[in-house]
Design a protein around this motif. Structure first.
Motif, PDB file in Angstrom:
ATOM      1  N   ILE A  64       0.998 -28.569  10.792  1.00  0.00           N
ATOM      2  CA  ILE A  64       1.438 -27.278  11.342  1.00  0.00           C
ATOM      3  C   ILE A  64       2.281 -26.526  10.317  1.00  0.00           C
ATOM      4  CG2 ILE A  64       2.926 -26.199  13.090  1.00  0.00           C
ATOM      5  CD1 ILE A  64       2.004 -28.593  14.970  1.00  0.00           C
ATOM      6  N   LEU A  65       3.221 -27.210   9.688  1.00  0.00           N
ATOM      7  CA  LEU A  65       4.088 -26.533   8.709  1.00  0.00           C
ATOM      8  C   LEU A  65       3.311 -26.083   7.474  1.00  0.00           C
ATOM      9  CD1 LEU A  65       7.312 -28.713   9.022  1.00  0.00           C
ATOM     10  CD2 LEU A  65       6.935 -26.392   9.901  1.00  0.00           C
ATOM     11  N   GLN A  68       1.654 -22.909   8.146  1.00  0.00           N
ATOM     12  CA  GLN A  68       2.630 -21.809   8.175  1.00  0.00           C
ATOM     13  C   GLN A  68       3.244 -21.569   6.798  1.00  0.00           C
ATOM     14  OE1 GLN A  68       5.305 -23.184  11.248  1.00  0.00           O
ATOM     15  NE2 GLN A  68       4.045 -22.279  12.850  1.00  0.00           N
ATOM     16  N   GLN A  70       4.969 -23.476   4.870  1.00  0.00           N
ATOM     17  CA  GLN A  70       6.291 -24.056   4.648  1.00  0.00           C
ATOM     18  C   GLN A  70       6.142 -25.145   3.584  1.00  0.00           C
ATOM     19  OE1 GLN A  70       9.098 -22.689   6.632  1.00  0.00           O
ATOM     20  NE2 GLN A  70       7.353 -21.302   6.584  1.00  0.00           N
ATOM     21  N   ILE A 105      11.873 -24.763   4.366  1.00  0.00           N
ATOM     22  CA  ILE A 105      11.334 -24.813   5.720  1.00  0.00           C
ATOM     23  C   ILE A 105      12.218 -23.994   6.645  1.00  0.00           C
ATOM     24  CG2 ILE A 105      10.730 -26.341   7.642  1.00  0.00           C
ATOM     25  CD1 ILE A 105      10.690 -28.626   5.450  1.00  0.00           C
ATOM     26  N   ASP A 106      11.608 -23.067   7.355  1.00  0.00           N
ATOM     27  CA  ASP A 106      12.311 -22.287   8.372  1.00  0.00           C
ATOM     28  C   ASP A 106      12.640 -23.239   9.533  1.00  0.00           C
ATOM     29  OD1 ASP A 106      12.775 -20.810  10.787  1.00  0.00           O
ATOM     30  OD2 ASP A 106      11.746 -19.086   9.926  1.00  0.00           O
ATOM     31  N   GLU A 108      13.377 -22.778  12.606  1.00  0.00           N
ATOM     32  CA  GLU A 108      12.692 -22.442  13.861  1.00  0.00           C
ATOM     33  C   GLU A 108      11.231 -22.889  13.832  1.00  0.00           C
ATOM     34  OE1 GLU A 108      13.874 -21.401  16.870  1.00  0.00           O
ATOM     35  OE2 GLU A 108      15.794 -21.782  15.888  1.00  0.00           O
ATOM     36  N   LYS A 109      10.601 -22.781  12.675  1.00  0.00           N
ATOM     37  CA  LYS A 109       9.217 -23.240  12.552  1.00  0.00           C
ATOM     38  C   LYS A 109       9.158 -24.760  12.656  1.00  0.00           C
ATOM     39  CE  LYS A 109       7.394 -19.254  10.196  1.00  0.00           C
ATOM     40  NZ  LYS A 109       6.610 -18.720   9.099  1.00  0.00           N
ATOM     41  N   LYS A 111      11.260 -26.635  14.367  1.00  0.00           N
ATOM     42  CA  LYS A 111      11.513 -26.923  15.780  1.00  0.00           C
ATOM     43  C   LYS A 111      10.242 -26.716  16.604  1.00  0.00           C
ATOM     44  CE  LYS A 111      14.662 -25.636  19.523  1.00  0.00           C
ATOM     45  NZ  LYS A 111      15.848 -24.846  19.875  1.00  0.00           N
ATOM     46  N   ARG A 112       9.549 -25.614  16.355  1.00  0.00           N
ATOM     47  CA  ARG A 112       8.311 -25.301  17.077  1.00  0.00           C
ATOM     48  C   ARG A 112       7.218 -26.316  16.753  1.00  0.00           C
ATOM     49  NH1 ARG A 112       5.882 -24.119  21.419  1.00  0.00           N
ATOM     50  NH2 ARG A 112       4.051 -22.827  21.225  1.00  0.00           N
ATOM     51  N   ALA A 113       7.128 -26.742  15.494  1.00  0.00           N
ATOM     52  CA  ALA A 113       6.124 -27.743  15.111  1.00  0.00           C
ATOM     53  C   ALA A 113       6.364 -29.047  15.867  1.00  0.00           C
ATOM     54  CB  ALA A 113       6.151 -27.973  13.606  1.00  0.00           C
TER      55      ALA A 113
END
Length: 146
Positions: A64-65, A68, A70, A105-106, A108-109, A111-113
């Protein structure tokens, strides 16, 4: 519901005690042993369950990251399990996964992942969700994202 091919593994006893060699589709070996015995040479079946939850989620989160964009430079994880007594067995009642990410790494991203992995994608944790309470926490560059 989509159909998926069944998974299959093989186990072969490797000594006169409890050591087994398990292999899956790729032929990679995993040693399984009774870790309550001296000189155990493999992981216990219960440790393998913890590893399965961790590995499944780790693959999801990195995937996922990466999608995105990351930059995950480091990934460590600890998976612990609390057990209960049921008749003569000691199944897990709860697991907690702590994820340590390093890189650009963001938070929030990240956390969402984690949420997506445990709530939607991780087949191992979803398989156990009816009987095991699985929680997780995430740290990015040493800071909690929760």
């Amino acid at each position: 519901m989509s159909k998926t091919a069944p998974l299959k593994v093989t186990l072969e006893r490797k000594n006169q005690d409890y050591l087994f060699e398990a292999k899956g589709k790729t032929g990679t070996s995993v040693l399984i042993d009774n870790t309550s015995q001296e000189n155990a040479a493999g992981a216990s079946p219960m440790e393998l369950l913890l590893m399965g939850v961790g590995g499944c989620s780790a693959i999801d989160i990195v995937y996922i990251l990466k999608k995105q964009r990351q930059k995950v430079m480091g990934y460590k994880m600890e998976v612990s399990g609390a057990r209960k007594e049921v008749r003569d067995a000691k199944p897990f009642s709860a697991m907690h996964v702590t994820i340590y990410l390093e890189g650009e790494i963001d938070p929030e991203k990240a956390k969402r992942a984690g949420q997506l992995s445990f709530d939607k994608y991780c087949s191992v944790s979803i398989t156990m969700e009816a009987s095991v309470n699985i929680t997780h926490s995430i740290f990015v560059n040493g800071k909690s994202v929760d």
